[in-house]
Design an enzyme around this catalytic site. Structure first.
Site, mmCIF file in Angstrom:
data_model
loop_
_atom_site.group_PDB
_atom_site.id
_atom_site.type_symbol
_atom_site.label_atom_id
_atom_site.label_comp_id
_atom_site.label_asym_id
_atom_site.label_seq_id
_atom_site.Cartn_x
_atom_site.Cartn_y
_atom_site.Cartn_z
ATOM 1 N N GLU A 31 23.117 1.221 20.851
ATOM 2 C CA GLU A 31 22.060 1.949 21.558
ATOM 3 C C GLU A 31 22.460 3.371 21.908
ATOM 4 O O GLU A 31 21.619 4.199 22.224
ATOM 5 C CB GLU A 31 21.646 1.192 22.827
ATOM 6 C CG GLU A 31 20.871 -0.077 22.551
ATOM 7 C CD GLU A 31 19.668 0.156 21.646
ATOM 8 O OE1 GLU A 31 18.734 0.853 22.090
ATOM 9 O OE2 GLU A 31 19.666 -0.340 20.507
ATOM 10 N N PRO B 107 20.272 10.738 17.707
ATOM 11 C CA PRO B 107 18.829 11.001 17.633
ATOM 12 C C PRO B 107 18.381 12.075 18.619
ATOM 13 O O PRO B 107 17.328 12.683 18.441
ATOM 14 C CB PRO B 107 18.185 9.653 17.978
ATOM 15 C CG PRO B 107 19.257 8.633 17.809
ATOM 16 C CD PRO B 107 20.559 9.333 18.065
ATOM 17 N N ASP C 284 18.441 31.421 -5.756
ATOM 18 C CA ASP C 284 17.321 32.364 -5.847
ATOM 19 C C ASP C 284 16.034 31.743 -5.298
ATOM 20 O O ASP C 284 15.221 32.416 -4.691
ATOM 21 C CB ASP C 284 17.131 32.867 -7.282
ATOM 22 C CG ASP C 284 16.863 31.759 -8.274
ATOM 23 O OD1 ASP C 284 16.291 32.036 -9.333
ATOM 24 O OD2 ASP C 284 17.237 30.610 -7.973
ATOM 25 N N ARG D 149 28.900 21.805 -0.315
ATOM 26 C CA ARG D 149 28.397 22.561 -1.472
ATOM 27 C C ARG D 149 28.228 24.050 -1.169
ATOM 28 O O ARG D 149 28.094 24.867 -2.087
ATOM 29 C CB ARG D 149 27.088 21.960 -2.012
ATOM 30 C CG ARG D 149 25.911 22.082 -1.086
ATOM 31 C CD ARG D 149 24.661 21.440 -1.659
ATOM 32 N NE ARG D 149 24.069 22.206 -2.747
ATOM 33 C CZ ARG D 149 23.399 23.350 -2.586
ATOM 34 N NH1 ARG D 149 23.254 23.881 -1.400
ATOM 35 N NH2 ARG D 149 22.888 23.958 -3.636
HETATM 36 C C1 9D3 Z 1 16.359 1.405 18.711
HETATM 37 C C2 9D3 Z 1 17.224 2.274 19.542
HETATM 38 N N1 9D3 Z 1 16.606 3.569 19.839
HETATM 39 C C3 9D3 Z 1 15.756 3.505 20.991
HETATM 40 C C4 9D3 Z 1 14.535 4.320 20.781
HETATM 41 C C5 9D3 Z 1 17.647 4.539 20.120
HETATM 42 C C6 9D3 Z 1 18.544 4.748 18.976
HETATM 43 C C7 9D3 Z 1 19.911 4.662 19.161
HETATM 44 C C8 9D3 Z 1 20.765 4.853 18.086
HETATM 45 C C9 9D3 Z 1 18.049 5.022 17.726
HETATM 46 C C10 9D3 Z 1 18.916 5.219 16.646
HETATM 47 C C11 9D3 Z 1 20.261 5.115 16.828
HETATM 48 C C12 9D3 Z 1 21.193 5.313 15.677
HETATM 49 N N2 9D3 Z 1 20.973 6.618 15.067
HETATM 50 C C13 9D3 Z 1 21.922 7.558 15.016
HETATM 51 O O1 9D3 Z 1 23.021 7.332 15.469
HETATM 52 C C14 9D3 Z 1 21.599 8.842 14.437
HETATM 53 C C15 9D3 Z 1 20.384 9.373 13.893
HETATM 54 C C16 9D3 Z 1 19.084 8.802 13.726
HETATM 55 O O2 9D3 Z 1 18.785 7.650 14.050
HETATM 56 N N3 9D3 Z 1 18.113 9.589 13.183
HETATM 57 C C17 9D3 Z 1 18.338 10.865 12.776
HETATM 58 N N4 9D3 Z 1 19.528 11.445 12.921
HETATM 59 C C18 9D3 Z 1 20.535 10.688 13.463
HETATM 60 S S1 9D3 Z 1 22.078 11.237 13.732
HETATM 61 C C19 9D3 Z 1 22.587 9.808 14.380
#
Ligand code: 9D3
Length: 257
Positions: free
Chosen positions: A115, A88, A168, A153
């Site tokens: 987490e 994230p 296009d 792709r």
């Molecule tokens: C509830 C936990 N969050 C605290 C605010 C942190 C958190 C940790 C791990 C939130 C999501 C995740 C798991 N997400 C991913 O590993 C992840 C992800 C995403 O959640 N959103 C957009 N792209 C990606 S790429 C990997």
């Protein structure tokens, strides 16, 4: 292109790779995808891949050693790939990033869970973190699939000429025109008459105008970046649409390519 994907849930990744264009690209050896179970690289007898966070707090953290061992094993098999952590906190993914990464020949995608991932693994082994958007997933696996799908792709020979027709539209920077197929009338709604005229020029003009309308209505923030050929500009001028486009923020900037 070779993808190595590191995950604790390899089963999540299997079926999306067994259908459609990705399956065809795998069979044609235009892409190679190796899935590695991080648990296979865990050191202890319980094969632990996560542990409680130092300092306390909710949830679990992915341990660094199994991830490091998995990356080392991938590098033994195929040196030199770019290691990307799906996270994230990562760089926002979009078509431009997909096009950039499609130029490389080896990506190692690390799927986080829980987490997060121990920061020392990220510091030493990860070249880049990528996020696929501002919403919360349960882990990186679906994000890795989004990257594999969108990059594959783009690889040479993966799409036939017919499939790549959306090129296009992307080059114009807006949305695609609406599509219709049989039946000609569906639940009292007729497909647009011009599409049956046999007049290819008239169809092209209709599609150009429809793309502008779709973009203005559904994604107005894309209008300023739209690009038109000299021929298209002539048509838009004749239709009195240039003023309307400018009102929507469009600027007739020189082409980027
Ligand atoms: C509830 C936990 N969050 C605290 C605010 C942190 C958190 C940790 C791990 C939130 C999501 C995740 C798991 N997400 C991913 O590993 C992840 C992800 C995403 O959640 N959103 C957009 N792209 C990606 S790429 C990997």
């Amino acid at each position: 292109m070779r993808f190595d994907i590191l995950t604790i849930f390899p089963g999540l990744l299997e079926s999306p790779l067994q259908e459609g264009i990705i399956r065809r690209a795998l069979a044609a050896e235009q892409v190679r995808i190796e899935i590695h179970n991080i648990r296979d690289y865990a050191l202890d007898k319980h094969a632990m891949t996560d542990d409680r966070p130092f300092g306390g707090g909710e949830g679990m953290v992915m341990k660094p050693e199994p991830l490091a061992a998995a990356v080392a094993d991938v590098r033994r098999q195929a040196p030199g790939g770019r290691v990307i952590l799906l996270s994230p906190q990562g760089r926002p993914y979009n078509q431009a990033v997909a096009e950039e990464l499609a130029q490389l020949d080896h990506l190692v995608l690390v799927c986080g869970r829980y987490e997060g991932v121990d920061e020392r693994f990220i510091a030493k082994y990860v070249d880049e973190e990528i996020s696929i958007g501002d919403y919360i997933l349960t882990g990186g696996e679906l994000a890795a699939m989004v990257m594999v799908d969108s990059i594959t792709r783009l690889l040479p020979g993966v799409l036939g000429c017919a499939d790549s027709a959306d090129f296009d539209t992307f080059s114009r920077g807006g949305l695609k025109y609406p599509q219709y197929t049989r039946p000609r009338v569906f639940e009292d709604m007729a497909a647009p008459e011009v599409l049956f005229s046999g007049d290819h020029g008239a169809v092209a003009v209709w599609r150009l105008l429809a793309e502008i309308e779709q973009t203005m209505t559904k994604r107005p923030e894309l209008v300023p970046r739209m690009r038109f050929s000299a021929g298209e500009l002539k048509i838009l001028k004749k239709q009195g649409l240039l003023a309307k486009l400018r009102e929507a923020g469009w600027q007739d900037l020189p082409a980027e390519h």
